[in-house]
Enzyme design. Structure first.
Site, PDB file in Angstrom:
ATOM      1  N   LYS A 178      37.231 -52.055  64.553  1.00  0.00           N
ATOM      2  CA  LYS A 178      37.364 -50.791  63.828  1.00  0.00           C
ATOM      3  C   LYS A 178      37.877 -49.682  64.756  1.00  0.00           C
ATOM      4  CE  LYS A 178      34.170 -49.853  60.921  1.00  0.00           C
ATOM      5  NZ  LYS A 178      33.894 -49.466  59.561  1.00  0.00           N
TER       6      LYS A 178
ATOM      7  N   ARG B  53      29.224 -45.526  62.678  1.00  0.00           N
ATOM      8  CA  ARG B  53      29.412 -46.892  62.173  1.00  0.00           C
ATOM      9  C   ARG B  53      29.538 -47.903  63.293  1.00  0.00           C
ATOM     10  NH1 ARG B  53      32.394 -46.432  56.817  1.00  0.00           N
ATOM     11  NH2 ARG B  53      32.873 -44.242  56.673  1.00  0.00           N
TER      12      ARG B  53
ATOM     13  N   GLY C 216      29.375 -55.970  56.681  1.00  0.00           N
ATOM     14  CA  GLY C 216      28.067 -55.667  56.107  1.00  0.00           C
ATOM     15  C   GLY C 216      26.880 -56.118  56.938  1.00  0.00           C
TER      16      GLY C 216
ATOM     17  N   ARG D  20      42.153 -53.433  58.978  1.00  0.00           N
ATOM     18  CA  ARG D  20      41.926 -54.631  59.810  1.00  0.00           C
ATOM     19  C   ARG D  20      42.567 -55.810  59.098  1.00  0.00           C
ATOM     20  NH1 ARG D  20      35.435 -54.942  58.565  1.00  0.00           N
ATOM     21  NH2 ARG D  20      35.646 -55.132  56.318  1.00  0.00           N
TER      22      ARG D  20
ATOM     23  N   HIS E  75      29.927 -57.243  48.365  1.00  0.00           N
ATOM     24  CA  HIS E  75      29.392 -58.118  49.404  1.00  0.00           C
ATOM     25  C   HIS E  75      29.493 -59.587  48.987  1.00  0.00           C
ATOM     26  CE1 HIS E  75      26.041 -60.291  51.366  1.00  0.00           C
ATOM     27  NE2 HIS E  75      26.509 -59.662  52.426  1.00  0.00           N
TER      28      HIS E  75
ATOM     29  N   ARG F 150      31.721 -98.708  58.354  1.00  0.00           N
ATOM     30  CA  ARG F 150      30.328 -99.082  58.655  1.00  0.00           C
ATOM     31  C   ARG F 150      29.958-100.243  57.756  1.00  0.00           C
ATOM     32  NH1 ARG F 150      29.829 -93.089  59.053  1.00  0.00           N
ATOM     33  NH2 ARG F 150      28.657 -92.539  60.934  1.00  0.00           N
TER      34      ARG F 150
ATOM     35  N   ARG G 236      33.321-102.038  62.232  1.00  0.00           N
ATOM     36  CA  ARG G 236      32.205-102.123  63.168  1.00  0.00           C
ATOM     37  C   ARG G 236      31.259-103.238  62.734  1.00  0.00           C
ATOM     38  NH1 ARG G 236      28.289 -97.065  63.803  1.00  0.00           N
ATOM     39  NH2 ARG G 236      27.536 -97.744  61.777  1.00  0.00           N
TER      40      ARG G 236
ATOM     41  N   SER H   2      35.594 -96.004  71.111  1.00  0.00           N
ATOM     42  CA  SER H   2      35.477 -94.961  70.088  1.00  0.00           C
ATOM     43  C   SER H   2      34.129 -94.280  70.324  1.00  0.00           C
ATOM     44  CB  SER H   2      35.530 -95.568  68.694  1.00  0.00           C
ATOM     45  OG  SER H   2      35.320 -94.560  67.740  1.00  0.00           O
TER      46      SER H   2
ATOM     47  N   GLY I  25      30.925 -92.645  69.609  1.00  0.00           N
ATOM     48  CA  GLY I  25      29.972 -92.426  68.513  1.00  0.00           C
ATOM     49  C   GLY I  25      29.127 -91.233  68.918  1.00  0.00           C
ATOM     50  N   THR I  26      29.664 -90.066  68.677  1.00  0.00           N
ATOM     51  CA  THR I  26      29.008 -88.867  69.222  1.00  0.00           C
ATOM     52  C   THR I  26      27.743 -88.491  68.459  1.00  0.00           C
ATOM     53  OG1 THR I  26      30.735 -87.686  68.039  1.00  0.00           O
ATOM     54  CG2 THR I  26      30.919 -87.779  70.432  1.00  0.00           C
ATOM     55  N   ASN I  27      27.495 -89.127  67.307  1.00  0.00           N
ATOM     56  CA  ASN I  27      26.199 -88.877  66.655  1.00  0.00           C
ATOM     57  C   ASN I  27      25.091 -89.450  67.529  1.00  0.00           C
ATOM     58  OD1 ASN I  27      27.771 -87.945  64.531  1.00  0.00           O
ATOM     59  ND2 ASN I  27      27.665 -89.896  63.427  1.00  0.00           N
TER      60      ASN I  27
ATOM     61  N   CYS J 247      34.512 -91.189  66.464  1.00  0.00           N
ATOM     62  CA  CYS J 247      34.225 -91.413  65.052  1.00  0.00           C
ATOM     63  C   CYS J 247      32.884 -90.806  64.631  1.00  0.00           C
ATOM     64  CB  CYS J 247      34.277 -92.891  64.698  1.00  0.00           C
ATOM     65  SG  CYS J 247      33.073 -93.875  65.593  1.00  0.00           S
TER      66      CYS J 247
ATOM     67  N   TYR K 119      42.936 -90.454  69.092  1.00  0.00           N
ATOM     68  CA  TYR K 119      42.730 -90.107  67.687  1.00  0.00           C
ATOM     69  C   TYR K 119      41.329 -89.557  67.445  1.00  0.00           C
ATOM     70  CZ  TYR K 119      40.024 -94.420  67.096  1.00  0.00           C
ATOM     71  OH  TYR K 119      39.067 -95.405  67.198  1.00  0.00           O
TER      72      TYR K 119
HETATM   73  C1  PEP Z   1      27.870 -92.361  65.861  1.00  0.00           C
HETATM   74  O1  PEP Z   1      26.801 -92.686  66.372  1.00  0.00           O
HETATM   75  O2  PEP Z   1      28.498 -91.329  66.181  1.00  0.00           O
HETATM   76  C2  PEP Z   1      28.467 -93.176  64.802  1.00  0.00           C
HETATM   77  C3  PEP Z   1      29.645 -92.900  64.294  1.00  0.00           C
HETATM   78  O3  PEP Z   1      27.703 -94.191  64.309  1.00  0.00           O
HETATM   79  P1  PEP Z   1      26.521 -93.971  63.227  1.00  0.00           P
HETATM   80  O4  PEP Z   1      26.601 -92.565  62.761  1.00  0.00           O
HETATM   81  O5  PEP Z   1      26.789 -94.967  62.170  1.00  0.00           O
HETATM   82  O6  PEP Z   1      25.328 -94.272  64.064  1.00  0.00           O
HETATM   83 MG    MG Z   2      26.062 -94.708  66.060  1.00  0.00          MG
END
Ligand code: PEP
Ligand code: MG
Length: 933
Positions: free
Chosen positions: A47, A116, A125, A360, A480, A587, A643, A814, A816-818, A881, A901
């Site tokens: 602003k 302000r 807001g 803005r 809002h 999966r 997998r 690959s 598996g970041t979960n 993935c 990828y």
């Molecule tokens: C993971 O672990 O990132 C993954 C893709 O496998 P899942 O979520 O099936 O454990």
């Molecule tokens: Mg996994």
């Protein structure tokens, strides 16, 4: 009107010097000149930078000064404001007073100011504002005389006490509303404007009592004290809950702080030739090129955005005040040309004279963002390369939002409001944000809800976030509710005036019908219709020609491929229409839950010897083969990563406690109950009602055997395939038989077999050997070979550490970041919500690491594993993935780390494509994308 040219602003040196005394804390603007300029957003906030830029360009901007963000950061550190800030503020105030020929809150013509907030990134807001500052018992008299309008003066003063009381002295708004509503009731009127000067003077007396009662002090009469207290309250508002929440949602750094803008007041509430409004240079909802906005005559800016009165379309201003309207058009057109982007502006007309209060870059929906980017390229305003960055990748979701299916049911339109944010929403009514969270946000009770309010306020943000859609009975397209939902890409119908919302009794009345909490309604945010009952929704079509055109500009920059996580042909086909270039994760366990398969799967698990297990697997083989053939066909010509089985086996069996209860009660069950029990356990090798007594304890024994204290770290992933190699054998056979069969039919198949939860190279070698052996067997039997790869997931820290070893056996990685996030943090991915809200609120974590990749920690493992893996195998294909594969900042990280990828759920493919294109274009074009805040 003279043509206004906005000079290309030069960047001032704003480095914070070492000595506090040398810091320039306060920047003045006014009289055609400003200390700062439009590029100083870090220092002046959006602003403040806009006000400086407009002032320098000679636009009609009320003069004032900006106290820069560093003062806010100091206030956060020390809870006080330094003497130097005070000194510079007094100096700037004196300059302003000289320019205006007025003194703050003093004399016959008192200077009044607005105070302000204004941060680097707009947070509409979320923080606080105080208007009419400088009014007190004396200056209100002067204002009344000077304006010859005692009603206006009293109204301005009561507004100040109310805002000051709420923002500075922390008094609930309701305490003031009660007084005001009582006065209206006494006067038997519904409209604020019907109250006379005398009424308002009485309200002021009552308001002062409210202040005294709640704040245990008098409303301050000293204007400078008012200013100091207001400034500090605005600094503090940076840290209020809703601002923090907004920053988390939008990934804005908590340490930036806000600037404070102090500006001479102009009044839109001076009578019939005054008014206030807000607008956009193009339609921010659907992107059409039209002058777009709203205004209210005889009102202050807050009245327009708060939704207290429903405003009038801006084009009408042309009829009421043609000169001000024409000037406004001229100025805003120039501003758009100058900033080369849609402008969101605020203005006030005081006695026929136009003042610009803010400009803005305007927030817009994804639909509008794409359309406007294309228009601006066509108009020669921006280049195609610039256009690529005009759309936030997450916004592409808008093209995928559902529409209402109106053929399936009779449509009863209850009311039509403003089409504030497109898409459709179907859900159960709730009347408070807390209730929305209770019903929709809770883990176990995820119900679709529509949040219905008379108007929303920033305090409703948590409810708006979890609701499917928002309906308000008051407020306009810039209210809002409208602004916030558009940012969220969430359906909203605003200002549906025929609906009477009673938040106290939790009812809404419309067309003589009463709706209560839990009743179903459907919203159409594209037309503004509110429809009775639960309509079905239709999938949107992502083949919008403008979207295609836009993606065709962005995609050539992309160097990373984008694949989808899909387990069934339907999802694979869907992903392909969104532009997926392969399957990055299929999966296979999801395939076993199908009705035809679950029985065989359970028999396989219950088998306590290899022979029985193989017999069950034999039955599963043709079914798996069919599944794989379907996916290969859908992805003809593209790689498909399959997998091997991953989940803990007990997920396929009944719950231990339930079984125990059934066994205990079995002898007391009637024949009918036994029949029901048989139906329940028929898939678990129970032969008949007579067999229950023997079969259930056997089943329980197996469930006990498989029971684990920590299943996520237990008998899953490659550990299953190693302990029961016949499972991997069956899956490999199904994959290769399907691959050969498909190839024979002319389908181009590129299978990639992926081994999960690998921690050591020997695990990989073990499973890789099985897959390769079975492949050769199948090829020999069928007399045909198919190219394939065998690789692994990297989802355990140990795998990342020994990635160079694992790469000897794995042809691709690959991430598996979960699981990698779960195991690196030691957070259970299913239970993290017990701690996460506190962690986010306390700032211990900035974002949910399961949503956006923790680049600092988990990211190091990703980087290390990629480097180590490629040391062994230089052409190692590397992808991701986990859920992060569709989240823009994580996609950008993957690009920088050199991944080949990303793979994400089908609906995020477009987002990932644009994020990957932006990441590469940022590098190629050497531009700052500006997305990651
Ligand atoms: C993971 O672990 O990132 C993954 C893709 O496998 P899942 O979520 O099936 O454990
Ligand atoms: Mg996994």
């Amino acid at each position: 009107m003279a043509t206004i040219t906005l000079p290309e602003a030069e960047v001032k040196e704003t480095k914070a010097p070492n000595k506090a005394s040398a810091t320039k804390y306060v920047y003045s603007f006014g009289g055609g000149k400003a200390d700062g300029n439009g590029k100083m957003k870090d220092v002046l906030g959006g602003k403040g930078a806009g006000l400086a830029e407009m002032t320098n360009a000679g636009l009609p901007v009320p003069p004032g000064f900006t106290i820069q963000t560093e003062a806010c950061r100091e206030y956060m550190r020390t809870a006080t404001t330094s003497k130097e800030v005070e000194r510079q503020m007094d100096e700037a105030l004196a300059k302003l007073e000289a320019l205006q020929g007025q003194k703050l809150g003093t004399g016959e013509n008192p200077l009044l100011v607005s105070v302000r907030s204004g941060a680097k990134f707009s947070m509409p807001g979320m923080m606080d504002t105080i208007l009419n500052l400088g009014l007190n018992d004396k200056s209100v008299e002067a204002l009344a005389k000077r304006s010859n309008n005692p009603r206006f003066a009293a109204d301005s003063y009561r507004r100040l006490i109310q805002m000051f009381g709420n923002v500075v002295l922390d008094i609930e708004k309701a305490a003031f509303d009660e007084v005001f509503d009582a006065k209206k009731k006494q006067r038997k009127t519904k409209l604020d404007t019907d109250l006379t000067a005398k009424d308002l003077q009485e309200v002021i007396v009552e308001y002062k009592k409210v202040v005294k009662k709640h704040a245990k002090r008098d409303f301050p009469q000293d204007p400078r004290e008012q200013l100091v207290l207001a400034r500090d309250a605005v600094f503090r508002s940076w840290q209020n809950d809703r601002a923090k929440h907004y920053r988390r949602m939008n990934n804005i750094d908590d340490m930036l702080g806000t600037a404070v803008n102090v500006q001479a007041m102009v009044f839109g509430n001076l009578g019939d030739t005054s008014g206030s409004g807000v607008g956009f240079t193009r339609n921010p909802a659907i992107g059409t090129k039209e002058f777009y906005g709203e205004f209210l005559m005889n009102a202050q800016g807050e009245d327009v955005v708060s939704g207290v009165r429903t405003p009038v379309p801006i084009l009408k201003l042309h009829e009421i005040l043609p000169e001000a309207y024409n000037q406004l058009r001229e100025i805003t057109t120039r501003l758009e040309q100058h900033y080369k982007d849609v402008q969101d502006f605020e203005f006030t007309v005081q006695d026929g004279k136009l003042y610009m209060l803010q400009t803005r870059n305007g927030k817009r929906t994804g639909l509008a963002a794409v359309r406007i980017a294309i228009q601006m390229v066509d108009e020669g305003l921006i280049t195609k390369e610039e256009a690529i960055f005009r759309v936030d990748p997450n916004q592409l979701y808008d093209f995928l939002v559902p529409r209402l299916d109106e053929k399936s049911t009779k449509v009863e339109v209850l009311a039509t409001g403003l089409p504030a944010s497109p898409g459709a929403a179907v859900g159960q009514i709730v009347f408070t944000a807390d209730e929305a969270v209770r019903m929709a946000g809770h883990e176990t009770e995820k119900k679709p809800v529509i949040l219905v309010r008379a108007e929303t306020t920033p305090e409703d943000i948590h409810g708006m976030e979890v609701a499917k859609g928002i309906l308000t009975s008051r407020g306009g397209m810039t209210s809002h509710a409208a602004v916030v939902t558009r940012g969220m890409g969430k359906c909203c119908v605003a200002g549906a005036g025929d609906i009477d919302v009673n938040e106290k009794t939790r009812e809404m009345k419309v067309k003589g019908q009463t709706f209560k909490e839990g009743d179903w309604i459907s919203l159409d945010g594209t037309t503004g219709r509110v429809i009775k009952g639960k309509l079905n929704t239709l999938d949107p079509s992502p083949d919008d020609p403008e979207l295609q055109k836009f993606m065709n500009w962005a995609d050539p920059y992309r160097k990373m491929k984008v694949r989808a996580n899909a387990d069934i042909p339907r999802d694979a086909i869907q992903a392909r229409t969104f532009g997926a270039e392969g399957i990055g994760l299929c999966r296979t366990e999801h395939m076993f839950f199908g009705e035809k398969k679950i029985g065989h799967m359970r028999a396989m698990i219950l088998a306590d010897n290899e022979k029985d297990r193989r017999a069950a697997l034999k039955k599963l083989l043709p079914l798996q083969r069919e599944d794989f053939a379907g996916v290969f066909k859908a992805m003809d010509g593209l790689p498909v990563t399959i997998r091997t089985l991953d989940p803990p086996l007990h997920e396929f069996l009944p719950r231990r406690e339930e079984l125990m209860v059934d066994i205990a009660l079995l002898s007391s069950y009637s024949a009918k109950q036994k029949k029901e029990l048989l139906a329940k356990y028929k898939d678990y090798s129970v032969k008949g009602a007579g067999d229950l007594k023997k079969a259930l304890p056997t089943l329980l024994a197996r469930v006990e055997q498989l029971h684990e204290f920590n299943p996520m770290l237990g008998h899953r992933g490659c550990r299953l395939g190693i302990t029961y190699p016949e499972i991997t054998e069956m899956q490999a056979r199904a994959i290769f038989e399907a691959a050969v069969d498909c190839t024979k039919k002319g389908i181009k198949v590129l299978p990639e077999v992926m081994i999960p939860l690998v921690a050591t190279v020997k695990e990989m070698a073990n499973q890789g050997a099985i897959v390769r052996r079975v492949a050769e067997e199948v090829f020999k039997e069928k007399g045909m070979k198919v190219d394939y790869m065998v690789g692994t997931m990297i989802e355990l820290p140990r795998a990342a550490l020994v990635a160079d070893e694992i790469a000897k056996e794995a042809e691709f990685f690959s991430f598996g970041t979960n699981d990698l996030t779960q195991t690196t943090f030691g957070f259970s991915r299913d239970d993290v919500n017990k701690v996460l809200p506190t962690y986010l609120a306390e700032g211990i974590l900035k974002q949910d690491p399961f949503a956006a990749l923790d680049q600092e920690g988990v990211g190091q493992l990703v980087k290390m594993a990629t480097e180590r893996g490629r040391k062994t195998r230089s052409n190692l294909k590397v992808g991701i993935c986990g859920e992060h594969g569709g989240e823009p900042s994580s996609v950008e990280f993957c690009y920088r780390t050199g991944l080949n990828y990303v793979s994400c759920s089908p609906f995020r493919v477009l987002t990932a494509r644009l994020a990957a294109a932006q990441a590469a274009a940022t590098e190629t074009l050497k531009v700052e994308g500006g997305r990651t805040k």
